[in-house]
Write a protein that holds these residues in place. Structure first.
Motif, PDB file in Angstrom:
ATOM      1  N   GLU A 113       0.835  -1.202   0.000  1.00  0.00           N
ATOM      2  CA  GLU A 113       0.000   0.000   0.000  1.00  0.00           C
ATOM      3  C   GLU A 113       0.869   1.251   0.000  1.00  0.00           C
ATOM      4  OE1 GLU A 113      -3.640   2.074   2.599  1.00  0.00           O
ATOM      5  OE2 GLU A 113      -2.689   0.215   3.289  1.00  0.00           O
ATOM      6  N   VAL A 165      -7.448  -1.239  -0.869  1.00  0.00           N
ATOM      7  CA  VAL A 165      -6.837  -2.375  -0.190  1.00  0.00           C
ATOM      8  C   VAL A 165      -7.921  -3.278   0.385  1.00  0.00           C
ATOM      9  CG1 VAL A 165      -5.254  -3.105   1.626  1.00  0.00           C
ATOM     10  CG2 VAL A 165      -4.819  -0.986   0.374  1.00  0.00           C
ATOM     11  N   LYS A 171      -8.557  -7.106   2.521  1.00  0.00           N
ATOM     12  CA  LYS A 171      -7.876  -8.069   3.390  1.00  0.00           C
ATOM     13  C   LYS A 171      -8.847  -9.154   3.820  1.00  0.00           C
ATOM     14  CE  LYS A 171      -4.894  -8.017   7.527  1.00  0.00           C
ATOM     15  NZ  LYS A 171      -4.301  -7.136   8.573  1.00  0.00           N
ATOM     16  N   ARG A 226      -3.796  -9.993   1.645  1.00  0.00           N
ATOM     17  CA  ARG A 226      -4.071  -8.579   1.405  1.00  0.00           C
ATOM     18  C   ARG A 226      -3.808  -8.262  -0.070  1.00  0.00           C
ATOM     19  NH1 ARG A 226      -1.691  -5.689   5.711  1.00  0.00           N
ATOM     20  NH2 ARG A 226       0.367  -5.935   4.762  1.00  0.00           N
ATOM     21  N   VAL A 254      -3.684  -5.236  -3.006  1.00  0.00           N
ATOM     22  CA  VAL A 254      -3.554  -3.799  -3.241  1.00  0.00           C
ATOM     23  C   VAL A 254      -3.867  -3.528  -4.703  1.00  0.00           C
ATOM     24  CG1 VAL A 254      -2.004  -1.811  -3.183  1.00  0.00           C
ATOM     25  CG2 VAL A 254      -1.755  -3.639  -1.481  1.00  0.00           C
ATOM     26  N   ALA A 302     -11.748  -5.370  -0.980  1.00  0.00           N
ATOM     27  CA  ALA A 302     -11.219  -4.117  -1.535  1.00  0.00           C
ATOM     28  C   ALA A 302     -12.282  -3.353  -2.310  1.00  0.00           C
ATOM     29  CB  ALA A 302     -10.031  -4.415  -2.442  1.00  0.00           C
TER      30      ALA A 302
END
Length: 489
Positions: free
Chosen positions: A384, A396, A398, A418, A420, A479
């Motif tokens: 990030e 983002v 997760k 995660r 991005v 996200a």
């Protein structure tokens, strides 16, 4: 009788048969180029013989033993006995199969194999010194040369790998017995992987690291999961300390590079020092130095070819893997960070295809990396913070593994996925995964980055249930603000 120096020629000369070199040689030969591969030790290089493959074999075996002995919560009760020599023989069998396969593949593709150590005579020829008394040498003239000599473990002052208690990562993978106490210098990925292995084999492991935390270079929340698990296995961490020397128990004179004494059998004492000069001592039977690796160029006589390394000892290359000397290329660890086998193989393919006249070039935007700790780490692309620095407005997502049905059924549910992405376009920019099978799961995100996929592409792809890969889909949904099995951010 010494065999005289004869001269032969080849279109493509590859120096080093590791993952970068042998792949380059095979690809060059597949393009119909007369290709010669010089290797001084073993086909497959460090990766197959002393690094990636043997360490993962030990990691797997240690996991089997540890999991079997710690499965009471599943209703399984066992007390496995570990035979390190048996484990080593199995590991050696795996290595032998793979290295033998590399040699067969090279021969089957028409690569000329030469055993020996190559050093440049000038910008178009090398001298190959053959091992063994009376074996002599030969000169190989080339039109193109690919340097793929790899790297070796980095030594630190007063810890000579020639001293019996001092281990490199290679030495650690060849031990005949598990030491009772192991002091590990360095909490990077090699130190963390091997610390985990020996802790699971009932070794008392202490790690000293001069930096402030484990796994430098990885985000704090990623490293924290791995460090916590290691501590749960009994690994003791001491940060902000640099190893300064060692001595045998009872000896008054510290052991250093000048004192190759034989261990007395009572163990050793390792001394560390902080930046403020505060010293500490740790008892151990062996000390493993795992502070990084350095490129191997000292045998090449680079100056004869007009080659120079940069301040870090690497051969710098362009997007075609070519050095600043026309016709000479460098691939793999010798060409710089990241020191990853798959990166070296890709560079080898590019170099071979450029030589063959193909429009090949390197694209480093999607190079995955994995750490085979417990749990594993898999990363690719941007974090990030890196996305913000590059001018993106990151979205983002997760997903925790403790919300994954499949992770829970394996008994291994620590960590997360995660993702991005760019908020405006949805294009996937990177991922950080820490948890079960992270090294495998990161491949999906790597493909997404390579092909220019979006969050919607990942979220809309139907994933098999129940699998760990669903966590990638769920992170993409998160996200987008459309998560089902975790709260949206």
């Amino acid at each position: 009788m010494v065999v005289g120096d004869v001269t032969t020629g080849t279109e493509v000369l590859v120096i080093g048969a590791g993952p970068g070199g042998y792949v380059a040689a095979i690809r060059a030969a597949q393009h119909g180029l007369d290709t010669t591969l010089v290797e001084k030790e073993a086909y497959g290089g460090t990766c197959l013989n002393h690094g990636c493959i043997p360490s993962k074999a030990y990691i797997t075996a240690a996991d089997v033993a540890h999991d079997a002995g710690n499965a009471e919560h599943m209703g399984i009760h066992a007390d496995p006995a570990v035979d390190l020599m048996g484990m080593r023989e199995w590991k050696d069998g795996v290595v032998s199969q793979l290295t033998g396969g590399v040699e067969k593949l090279c021969k089957a593709n028409g690569v000329n194999l030469v055993e020996g150590t190559a050093s440049f005579k000038d910008e178009s020829s090398v001298r190959v010194a053959h091992g063994g008394e009376g074996q002599g040498s030969e000169t190989l003239e080339f039109e193109h040369c690919i340097v793929a000599t790899g790297s070796r473990p980095l030594q630190i002052p007063n810890f000579d790998f020639g001293d019996e208690p001092v281990l490199s990562s290679r030495d650690a993978l060849s031990l005949e017995t598990v030491p009772d106490r192991l002091l590990v210098v360095g909490a990077g990925y090699i130190g963390m992987e091997l610390s985990t292995v020996f802790a699971k084999l009932d070794c008392e492991v202490t790690v000293v690291e001069m930096l402030d935390d484990a796994l430098p270079g990885y985000e704090d929340d990623v490293a924290r999961v791995v460090k916590k698990r290691a501590e749960g296995l009994g690994v003791e961490f001491n940060f902000g300390e640099a190893a300064s020397g060692w001595q045998e128990t009872g000896d008054s004179e510290a052991q250093g590079a000048s004192g190759n004494r034989t261990q007395s059998g009572d163990g050793i004492v390792v001394t560390t020092e902080t930046e403020d000069g505060e010293e500490s001592e740790y008892d151990a039977d062996k000390v493993l130095v795992a502070v990084g690796r350095q490129p191997v160029t000292d045998t090449l006589d680079l100056e004869n070819a007009g080659l120079e390394t940069n301040e870090n000892g690497f051969l710098e290359t362009d997007e075609r893997a070519e050095t600043d000397v026309d016709g000479i290329y460098a691939v793999g660890d010798v060409a710089g960070e990241p020191m990853l086998a798959h990166k070296g193989s890709k560079e080898g393919i590019v170099a071979a295809e450029v030589i063959a006249g193909e429009p090949a070039a390197l694209d480093y935007q999607a190079i995955p990396a994995a750490v085979f700790t417990d749990p594993e780490i898999g990363t690719v692309g941007m974090t990030e913070a890196e996305a913000e620095e590059a001018g993106f407005e990151p979205a983002v997502g997760k997903f925790p593994f403790n919300a994954s049905g499949r992770a829970l059924t394996t008994g291994d549910s620590e960590g997360f996925v995660r993702i991005v992405a760019d908020d405006g376009t949805g294009f996937v920019l990177g991922a950080q995964i820490v948890g079960p099978e992270a090294s495998e799961l990161v491949a999906e995100v790597t493909l997404a980055i390579e092909m220019g996929a979006t969050l919607e592409d990942l979220a809309a792809t139907i994933h098999t249930h129940p699998t760990l890969s669903e966590a990638v889909m769920e992170a993409a949904e998160n996200a987008m603000g459309e998560a089902i099995h975790t709260l949206n951010r």
